[in-house]
Scaffold this motif. Structure first.
Motif, PDB file in Angstrom:
ATOM      1  N   GLY A   1      47.235   0.584 -61.084  1.00 55.64           N
ATOM      2  CA  GLY A   1      47.241   0.740 -60.057  1.00 55.64           C
ATOM      3  C   GLY A   1      47.621   2.310 -59.746  1.00 55.64           C
ATOM      4  N   HIS A   2      47.458   3.316 -59.134  1.00 55.76           N
ATOM      5  CA  HIS A   2      47.977   3.891 -58.620  1.00 55.76           C
ATOM      6  C   HIS A   2      47.483   4.408 -56.987  1.00 55.76           C
ATOM      7  CE1 HIS A   2      48.551   5.823 -63.237  1.00 55.76           C
ATOM      8  NE2 HIS A   2      47.057   5.144 -62.880  1.00 55.76           N
ATOM      9  N   ASP A   3      48.003   5.075 -56.738  1.00 57.80           N
ATOM     10  CA  ASP A   3      48.642   5.189 -55.563  1.00 57.80           C
ATOM     11  C   ASP A   3      47.231   6.391 -55.184  1.00 57.80           C
ATOM     12  OD1 ASP A   3      51.495   4.436 -53.914  1.00 57.80           O
ATOM     13  OD2 ASP A   3      52.198   5.617 -55.492  1.00 57.80           O
TER      14      ASP A   3
ATOM     15  N   SER B   1      53.235  11.865 -56.808  1.00 54.23           N
ATOM     16  CA  SER B   1      52.708  10.632 -57.608  1.00 54.23           C
ATOM     17  C   SER B   1      54.107  10.075 -56.967  1.00 54.23           C
ATOM     18  CB  SER B   1      52.350  11.136 -58.665  1.00 54.23           C
ATOM     19  OG  SER B   1      52.076  10.010 -60.042  1.00 54.23           O
ATOM     20  N   HIS B   2      54.855   9.384 -57.548  1.00 56.06           N
ATOM     21  CA  HIS B   2      55.932   9.232 -57.252  1.00 56.06           C
ATOM     22  C   HIS B   2      57.104   9.253 -58.445  1.00 56.06           C
ATOM     23  CE1 HIS B   2      55.335   5.964 -61.090  1.00 56.06           C
ATOM     24  NE2 HIS B   2      54.464   6.493 -60.963  1.00 56.06           N
ATOM     25  N   LEU B   3      58.559   9.466 -58.160  1.00 58.87           N
ATOM     26  CA  LEU B   3      59.836   8.755 -58.505  1.00 58.87           C
ATOM     27  C   LEU B   3      60.096   8.398 -59.026  1.00 58.87           C
ATOM     28  CD1 LEU B   3      60.675  12.196 -56.757  1.00 58.87           C
ATOM     29  CD2 LEU B   3      59.894  12.450 -59.195  1.00 58.87           C
TER      30      LEU B   3
ATOM     31  N   ASN C   1      58.854   3.610 -54.102  1.00 55.79           N
ATOM     32  CA  ASN C   1      57.963   2.426 -54.493  1.00 55.79           C
ATOM     33  C   ASN C   1      56.515   2.363 -54.928  1.00 55.79           C
ATOM     34  OD1 ASN C   1      58.609  -0.811 -55.518  1.00 55.79           O
ATOM     35  ND2 ASN C   1      57.651  -1.800 -53.798  1.00 55.79           N
ATOM     36  N   GLU C   2      56.080   2.967 -55.883  1.00 55.04           N
ATOM     37  CA  GLU C   2      54.903   2.936 -56.822  1.00 55.04           C
ATOM     38  C   GLU C   2      55.128   1.228 -57.348  1.00 55.04           C
ATOM     39  OE1 GLU C   2      51.269   3.440 -59.226  1.00 55.04           O
ATOM     40  OE2 GLU C   2      53.646   3.334 -59.822  1.00 55.04           O
ATOM     41  N   GLU C   3      55.662   1.240 -58.001  1.00 56.42           N
ATOM     42  CA  GLU C   3      55.991   0.341 -59.545  1.00 56.42           C
ATOM     43  C   GLU C   3      56.097  -0.866 -59.414  1.00 56.42           C
ATOM     44  OE1 GLU C   3      55.186   1.163 -62.226  1.00 56.42           O
ATOM     45  OE2 GLU C   3      55.746   3.350 -63.322  1.00 56.42           O
ATOM     46  N   GLY C   4      57.099  -1.044 -57.992  1.00 56.46           N
ATOM     47  CA  GLY C   4      57.131  -1.942 -57.616  1.00 56.46           C
ATOM     48  C   GLY C   4      57.871  -3.402 -58.364  1.00 56.46           C
TER      49      GLY C   4
ATOM     50  N   PHE D   1      57.888  10.371 -67.809  1.00 57.82           N
ATOM     51  CA  PHE D   1      56.520  10.959 -67.304  1.00 57.82           C
ATOM     52  C   PHE D   1      56.121  10.326 -66.602  1.00 57.82           C
ATOM     53  CE2 PHE D   1      58.024  12.171 -71.358  1.00 57.82           C
ATOM     54  CZ  PHE D   1      57.763  13.482 -70.822  1.00 57.82           C
ATOM     55  N   ASP D   2      55.759   8.870 -66.505  1.00 60.08           N
ATOM     56  CA  ASP D   2      54.937   8.199 -65.234  1.00 60.08           C
ATOM     57  C   ASP D   2      55.606   8.385 -63.950  1.00 60.08           C
ATOM     58  OD1 ASP D   2      53.934   5.810 -63.945  1.00 60.08           O
ATOM     59  OD2 ASP D   2      54.892   4.404 -65.169  1.00 60.08           O
ATOM     60  N   GLY D   3      54.714   8.903 -63.574  1.00 60.63           N
ATOM     61  CA  GLY D   3      54.537   9.348 -61.523  1.00 60.63           C
ATOM     62  C   GLY D   3      55.161  10.537 -62.086  1.00 60.63           C
ATOM     63  N   ILE D   4      56.688  10.914 -62.436  1.00 61.99           N
ATOM     64  CA  ILE D   4      57.512  12.339 -62.798  1.00 61.99           C
ATOM     65  C   ILE D   4      56.625  12.544 -62.466  1.00 61.99           C
ATOM     66  CG2 ILE D   4      58.709  12.529 -63.655  1.00 61.99           C
ATOM     67  CD1 ILE D   4      60.125   9.927 -64.409  1.00 61.99           C
TER      68      ILE D   4
ATOM     69  N   LEU E   1      47.872  13.873 -60.768  1.00 58.89           N
ATOM     70  CA  LEU E   1      47.989  13.876 -62.208  1.00 58.89           C
ATOM     71  C   LEU E   1      49.028  13.093 -62.712  1.00 58.89           C
ATOM     72  CD1 LEU E   1      47.645  15.721 -64.952  1.00 58.89           C
ATOM     73  CD2 LEU E   1      49.597  17.023 -63.943  1.00 58.89           C
ATOM     74  N   HIS E   2      48.300  12.304 -63.131  1.00 54.03           N
ATOM     75  CA  HIS E   2      49.213  11.084 -63.978  1.00 54.03           C
ATOM     76  C   HIS E   2      48.803  10.952 -66.157  1.00 54.03           C
ATOM     77  CE1 HIS E   2      51.556   7.208 -64.098  1.00 54.03           C
ATOM     78  NE2 HIS E   2      51.674   6.810 -63.217  1.00 54.03           N
ATOM     79  N   ILE E   3      50.335  10.362 -66.324  1.00 56.46           N
ATOM     80  CA  ILE E   3      49.828  10.416 -67.900  1.00 56.46           C
ATOM     81  C   ILE E   3      49.048   9.482 -67.938  1.00 56.46           C
ATOM     82  CG2 ILE E   3      52.083  11.318 -69.110  1.00 56.46           C
ATOM     83  CD1 ILE E   3      52.695   8.251 -68.838  1.00 56.46           C
ATOM     84  N   GLU E   4      47.672   8.527 -68.887  1.00 58.57           N
ATOM     85  CA  GLU E   4      47.198   7.894 -69.134  1.00 58.57           C
ATOM     86  C   GLU E   4      48.072   6.951 -69.134  1.00 58.57           C
ATOM     87  OE1 GLU E   4      44.744   7.758 -72.800  1.00 58.57           O
ATOM     88  OE2 GLU E   4      43.014   6.131 -71.682  1.00 58.57           O
ATOM     89  N   GLN E   5      48.022   5.914 -69.587  1.00 55.41           N
ATOM     90  CA  GLN E   5      48.797   5.479 -70.190  1.00 55.41           C
ATOM     91  C   GLN E   5      48.075   4.344 -70.696  1.00 55.41           C
ATOM     92  OE1 GLN E   5      50.423   4.216 -65.466  1.00 55.41           O
ATOM     93  NE2 GLN E   5      51.745   3.675 -66.241  1.00 55.41           N
ATOM     94  N   GLY E   6      47.391   4.302 -71.376  1.00 58.90           N
ATOM     95  CA  GLY E   6      46.840   4.206 -72.491  1.00 58.90           C
ATOM     96  C   GLY E   6      46.611   5.115 -73.484  1.00 58.90           C
TER      97      GLY E   6
HETATM   98 ZN   LIG Z   1      52.726   5.888 -62.280  1.00 64.66          ZN
END
Ligand SMILES: [Zn+2]
Length: 413
Positions: free
Chosen positions: A361-363, A85-87, A130-133, A96-99, A192-197
């Protein structure tokens, strides 16, 4: 499931890597501000590289700074399974988002090492640039260069608000690599990612099996009025671009409400007014809007509903309103084969799970058009994300990490 069904990751070890990450770019409220290609991102990348190399992986870095740590497989000709995912984080981001997705990939490698397990395919842990932008737009640019949808040159020319180019920032932290990373060289991707919702957390479901993504339509609206003195200019003569922007904002919002029972959402998320000064009517506003819905067809309807209202909004505000540019992504389905591996692992491990679509959005959404791809969601507290208070417990993420390990093992053979 494989004969390695009883293998478990070392969750305490994973948690300590997450804690180390949380020290790099920490904000006063305990979140992270680790913007893409910042000094802190460089520190985190070097830490990640050191961990991967200590785990016996070789590190490849491409010209956009995507990092791929490869654990060799038994078959020298087999393509690698990507996990990651992304750091990077938002300006006021969480820990946790991405990390989680990247460091869970590292934990899988470490677990396989502990048990002396050799897979047929290599396993490659990826950190997308640069996943987040949040610093350089557009977001998810690393994976877009990986797939070839965007050129390296285009990416290098992006600038942050201080005028620093992405290319210069990459070179400054020493992560402009020369390895060529392309989808053709890989077998599949698991993220694997946290849901964010809030859905998983509210319903106390341990895992989300992500079967696809919401369709997303973004667009830039330009509102043109006329400058004038805020005092003497009579009300009927005013063409205040901010009034036009207000009508646009409400119209966009109403379309989201109209479609919200079937999952629709709409947002005006940015506004730039000119000249943005005291005493003068603004003559120009640029605003960026976003609409999301599970159905690609409905998203087209939502966009049309907005366009149909433009004449009325122009009349009310006496401004000119145009949609300058628009873009879309998402609306795709993840690979049924890879998704079935994650679902089967969840079932065999006895975790509660549900199928859902990602609304963020995700990679993985870029990569899914080129490689078999699957995503797994873990719950996060109150669904809060892109926020310093974003939180998960070890118990929240353990099912996701276990399922990720088993699914990757099954795919890697
Ligand atoms: Zn993310």
């Amino acid at each position: 499931m494989s004969r390695y069904a009883n293998i478990r990751p070392d969750m305490a070890r994973l948690w300590s890597t997450l804690e180390r990450s949380a020290q790099i770019g920490t904000t006063p409220r305990g979140g992270l501000r680790r913007l893409a290609l910042s000094e802190d991102d460089g520190v985190m990348r070097r830490q990640f590289q050191a961990w991967c190399e200590a785990a016996g992986c070789t590190m490849e870095i491409d010209p956009i700074g995507n990092m791929v740590a490869r654990r060799p497989g038994r078959d020298p000709d087999a393509k690698a399974v990507l996990v990651g995912s992304h750091l990077d984080t938002q300006i006021k981001g969480g820990r946790f988002d991405g990390i989680l997705g990247v460091l869970a990939g590292l934990e899988i490698v470490r677990t396989l090492n502990d048990h002396g397990i050799e897979t047929r395919r290599p396993i490659a842990v990826v950190n997308w640039t640069n996943e987040e932008g949040a610093r350089f737009e557009p977001p998810m640019i690393g994976s877009a260069v990986f797939t070839g949808e965007k050129s390296t040159q285009f990416a290098w020319e992006r600038t942050d608000k201080d005028g620093i180019t992405l290319g210069a920032a990459l070179e400054a932290i020493g992560f402009a690599g020369s390895d060529i990373l392309r989808p053709e060289a890989f077998d599949s991707l698991f993220e694997l990612h946290i849901e964010q919702g809030p859905r998983l957390d509210e319903q106390k479901i341990q895992l989300g099996i992500v079967t696809g993504a919401f369709a997303v339509r973004g667009f830039v609206v330009e509102v043109t009025g006329e400058t004038g003195h805020v005092g003497p200019t009579p009300m009927p003569k005013r063409r205040n671009a901010l009034v036009g922007a207000a009508h646009v904002t409400l119209a966009v919002e109403e379309i989201g409400w109209l479609m919200h029972e079937t999952g629709g959402k709409s947002t005006t998320m940015r506004l730039k007014a000119e000249p943005n000064l005291l005493g003068i009517l603004p003559d120009h506003v640029e605003m960026t809007c976003d609409m999301r819905h599970p159905s690609d067809e409905v998203i087209r309807t939502m966009m049309q509903l907005f366009l149909d209202r433009v004449p009325e909004l122009e009349e009310k505000s006496r401004c000119r309103i145009t949609v300058r540019e628009s873009w879309s992504y998402g609306g795709m389905t993840f690979d049924p084969g890879c998704t079935a591996l994650t679902r089967a692992a969840a079932q065999q491990l006895g975790y509660t799970h549900t199928d859902l679509l990602t609304e963020a959005g995700h990679d993985a959404m870029h990569v899914a058009n080129y490689l078999p791809t699957a995503m797994i969601f873990t719950p996060c507290e109150d669904g809060l994300s892109h926020n310093e208070l974003e939180n998960v417990t070890l118990a929240d993420i353990e099912p996701g990490v276990n399922v990720l390990l088993q699914a990757v093992l099954a795919r890697a053979g």
